[in-house]
Design an enzyme around this catalytic site. Structure first.
Site, PDB file in Angstrom:
ATOM      1  N   ASP A 385     -10.652  -5.088  -1.967  1.00 15.22           N
ATOM      2  CA  ASP A 385     -10.920  -3.882  -1.716  1.00 15.22           C
ATOM      3  C   ASP A 385     -11.985  -3.287  -2.826  1.00 15.22           C
ATOM      4  O   ASP A 385     -12.583  -2.514  -2.804  1.00 15.22           O
ATOM      5  CB  ASP A 385     -10.060  -2.639  -0.871  1.00 15.22           C
ATOM      6  CG  ASP A 385      -9.938  -2.975   0.542  1.00 15.22           C
ATOM      7  OD1 ASP A 385     -10.358  -4.026   1.090  1.00 15.22           O
ATOM      8  OD2 ASP A 385      -8.848  -2.616   1.288  1.00 15.22           O
ATOM      9  N   ASP A 610      -0.443  -2.066   8.065  1.00 11.94           N
ATOM     10  CA  ASP A 610      -1.139  -1.772   7.586  1.00 11.94           C
ATOM     11  C   ASP A 610      -1.182  -0.134   7.302  1.00 11.94           C
ATOM     12  O   ASP A 610      -1.818  -0.442   6.544  1.00 11.94           O
ATOM     13  CB  ASP A 610      -2.795  -2.096   8.424  1.00 11.94           C
ATOM     14  CG  ASP A 610      -3.224  -3.241   8.785  1.00 11.94           C
ATOM     15  OD1 ASP A 610      -3.414  -3.797   7.940  1.00 11.94           O
ATOM     16  OD2 ASP A 610      -3.512  -3.529   9.787  1.00 11.94           O
TER      17      ASP A 610
HETATM   18  C1  BGC Z   1       0.095  -3.444   1.182  1.00 16.59           C
HETATM   19  C2  BGC Z   1       0.994  -3.840   0.635  1.00 16.59           C
HETATM   20  C3  BGC Z   1       1.518  -5.572   1.193  1.00 16.59           C
HETATM   21  C4  BGC Z   1       0.232  -5.970   1.689  1.00 16.59           C
HETATM   22  C5  BGC Z   1       0.934  -6.998   2.933  1.00 16.59           C
HETATM   23  C6  BGC Z   1      -0.820  -3.954   1.749  1.00 16.59           C
HETATM   24  O1  BGC Z   1      -1.175  -3.189   2.484  1.00 16.59           O
HETATM   25  O2  BGC Z   1      -0.477  -2.395   0.450  1.00 16.59           O
HETATM   26  O3  BGC Z   1       2.917  -3.466   0.093  1.00 16.59           O
HETATM   27  O4  BGC Z   1       2.263  -6.369   0.246  1.00 16.59           O
HETATM   28  O5  BGC Z   1      -0.572  -4.803   2.614  1.00 16.59           O
HETATM   29  O6  BGC Z   1       1.149  -6.237   3.768  1.00 16.59           O
END
Ligand code: BGC
Length: 675
Positions: A385, A610
């Site tokens: 992003d 998420d």
């Molecule tokens: C989070 C991370 C996480 C990743 C995979 C991201 O949205 O901020 O902490 O490891 O997703 O689940």
């Protein structure tokens, strides 16, 4: 979220004339030395760096002026400063946060620019209007608006000259390397007292007699920027143009292949696998490879109590034990991370670029460079992003956030990604870099499509090794955009209206990820990337199977009804991104599924949230202090970025990255292809 907003370039104009600056300097000691470095150069473009040392009294604001050698040299983007350019003259001024400079303090900023014909180094440096002669008491420079002749420079000795003649730029060595450095130097009207050799700011060695040489031994894998600095008898110095080299490990990793996924056995993360297998029915997918997210500094070493079960080294050791030949890591810890949303805010503040380099990227690069792992193709997915946020969510746009504006202005997303590309690419021939390229519902609009490719290209060109550090790009990471939309392609018309006019499509040029990824690949190649780059698509959660999946095109003649009944993507709005209700697992990971696509991959591990559906205070359930974004709240009625629609988020979700059983069960239920 985050869609169709045009890129408008920053136009901050801060005018400071030399005349004003001279007046304020009248009773103060002033002086400076300046270094101009071409960090990297390619046909038509270059990245420059200016380092000025303030030899005079402490400053609270600054303007650094210089002259380019010809009018083709123009700055296109600058970080850690604002700029105005008039003809060959440039004035760079401090930003709000870096105006204070102590005596002997440093001013540093970087920029990208265009050139044609030749690209000579900048000259006639001034600090607040006073010439940078390497000592205090330099002559005030003439006002840029005055036509008066330059003041005499007879009090300044003629500058010496120096060039690094060996090694040549772009040379590659094998670790542990011995790099022979050699320089030619002259000192008109004086004598050369010594030549120093540097790696970045680190002095490697000194030679006092011609030929000026130094043998730099035992050099580890990495990329290096070398310079020579000459001193004449009056201690006036000059620094050569830099030479970039890389040192790589040999290992048994073999040559760097075009598509690392071909013939590879991909690492299965045992931590994710155990959680998936513990779910009813989970063993149907728990042996799939998923991305390992290095989402904080602690994730690298996984110290006790950090919440991380497995360090980066342990993951690579596990991969060896599995007989895996490819492992996927997500590089995700930029300063000011997640500037347009709140759920994945990171640990580093907007200005903590040095920590990103030394505490995050350097250790990762060192571990990935270990020849013990040279049989594993290491795929790094770089900074989800971040660059897309600079294109659509920084200054001048309707959906802009001040956090993204800050990251655009301070340049730390660009600098961080350039550093990651430089270091990780140099970690070995078994290393592969894929930059995150958002998804069709973000940069598919033509106002965002070209500018995104341009920003990706200018960023990569500024890395040591340039665009060749990039093996490809990934789309749809952690998003839900459908892979293919058979019935709502932009060419379809209903009752004389194009699909693009529908509310759902909203004039986007693309309606699915596969078409978008293939077209964006072409755009990236035209922007300067190698013709053999490949795309990855994260298909972990874009399946949209189950009973709600349409099986034929709608027969409605109303454009909105037609699109809503025919589309595979069942979201309420394509701007929704958090824990989507109705989503399913998508295509299973596999290599070369379509033209231009290196692989379908599962980078977002299915079942990991998420973001939380309500605020979780920092504490045992939120050790890293993840924020709460209302796009994860199913009761939120949205904002301009999702057409003021409901979010479609599942209720009772834990913080981002935490296991979310209900979501995992839904993803299996709605898998497409079905399990
Ligand atoms: C989070 C991370 C996480 C990743 C995979 C991201 O949205 O901020 O902490 O490891 O997703 O689940």
């Amino acid at each position: 979220m985050r869609r169709k907003l045009a890129l408008i370039s920053a136009a901050a104009v801060v005018a400071t004339t030399g005349a004003v600056a001279v007046a304020t300097q009248a009773f103060a000691a002033s002086g400076c030395s300046a270094k101009y470095t071409v960090v990297n150069q390619w046909p038509g473009g270059f990245q420059g760096q200016v380092d000025v040392t303030n030899l005079g009294d402490a400053l609270t604001s600054w303007t650094v002026g210089w002259d380019f050698g010809n009018t083709s040299q123009t700055i296109t983007q600058i970080w850690n400063a604002d700029k105005t350019q008039s003809g060959v003259h440039v004035n760079a001024t401090n930003l709000s946060w870096n105006g204070n400079v102590a005596t002997n303090g440093a001013i540093s900023f970087g920029f990208t620019g265009n050139w044609s014909g030749s690209n000579p180094n900048g000259t006639n440096f001034t600090l607040n209007g006073v010439a940078c002669t390497g000592s205090t008491g330099g002559s005030p420079s003439p006002s840029r608006t005055s036509a008066s002749p330059s003041p005499s420079t007879s009090t300044n000795p003629t500058a010496p000259t120096v060039a690094l003649t060996s090694p040549t730029s772009g040379s590659t060595f094998t670790a542990p390397a011995t790099v022979g450095l050699a320089a030619s130097a002259t000192a008109p009207g004086s004598t050369v007292s010594k030549v120093e050799f540097y790696n970045g700011a680190t002095l490697l060695g000194t030679d006092t007699s011609s030929p000026y040489t130094f043998s730099w031994a035992n050099v580890a894998a990495g990329s290096y920027s070398l310079t020579a600095k000459v001193y004449n008898a009056a201690n006036v110095t000059a620094t050569s143009a830099p030479v970039s080299i890389s040192v790589t490990t040999t290992g048994g990793g073999g040559s760097h292949v075009d598509n690392p996924y071909v013939g590879a056995k991909v690492y299965v993360n045992p931590d994710w696998s155990a959680k998936a297998a513990a779910e009813a029915g989970g063993s149907r997918v728990s042996n799939q490879p998923t991305g390992v997210w290095l989402d904080s500094i602690a994730a690298i070493t996984a110290p006790a109590g950090s919440g991380y079960a497995t360090s980066l080294r342990a993951h690579l050791d596990n991969a060896l034990a599995q007989g895996a030949t490819l492992a996927q890591f997500v590089i995700y810890d930029l300063p000011g991370r997640d500037c347009a949303a709140l759920a994945s805010n990171g640990e580093l503040g907007p200005t903590e670029i040095d920590r990103y380099k030394t505490e995050y990227i350097d250790p990762i690069a060192a571990i990935e460079a270990d020849s013990r792992y040279s049989s594993i193709r290491i795929v790094n997915i770089i900074e989800i992003d971040s660059l897309p946020n600079l294109v659509t969510n920084a200054d001048g746009q309707a959906g802009a956030t001040s956090a993204c504006a800050t990251m655009k202005q301070n340049g730390n997303y660009v600098t961080g990604i350039q550093y990651a590309l430089s270091k990780l690419h140099a970690a070995g021939t078994n290393n592969y870099e894929y930059i995150d390229a958002a998804h069709h519902g973000w940069i598919g609009w033509d106002t965002n499509f070209g500018p995104s490719a341009q920003l990706f290209a200018s960023t990569a060109k500024g890395a040591v090794g340039g665009v060749a550090t990039v093996d490809g790009f990934i789309t749809d990471t952690a998003n839900y955009s459908a892979l293919s939309e058979p019935w709502i392609q932009p060419s379809v018309t209903i009752n004389g209206q194009t699909i693009r006019q529908s509310k759902w499509v909203d004039w986007n040029q693309y309606t699915d990820e596969l078409t978008f990824a293939q077209a964006f690949r072409q755009q990236l190649v035209s922007a300067g990337f190698n013709a053999n780059i490949g795309m990855l698509i994260d298909t972990s959660r874009n399946g949209w199977g189950g009973s709600a999946r349409p099986t034929a095109a709608s027969t409605s003649t109303d454009i909105n009804t037609y699109v809503d009944q025919s589309r595979i993507d069942r979201r309420i709005h394509a701007g929704n991104w958090c824990n989507q209700s109705g989503a399913g697992l998508g295509e299973r990971p596999r290599a070369t599924p379509a033209t231009g696509i290196d692989a379908y991959v599962w980078i977002k591990p299915p079942g990991e949230s998420d973001g939380s559906s309500s605020l979780v205070p920092t504490g045992p359930n939120n050790p890293g202090g993840k924020g709460f974004d209302r796009m994860c709240d199913p009761t939120y009625t949205g904002n301009g970025r999702n057409g003021n629609s409901l979010t479609g988020a599942l209720p009772n979700a834990p913080i981002s990255g935490a296991w979310f059983s209900a979501q995992f069960q839904q993803l299996m239920q709605n898998a497409y292809p079905a399990l």
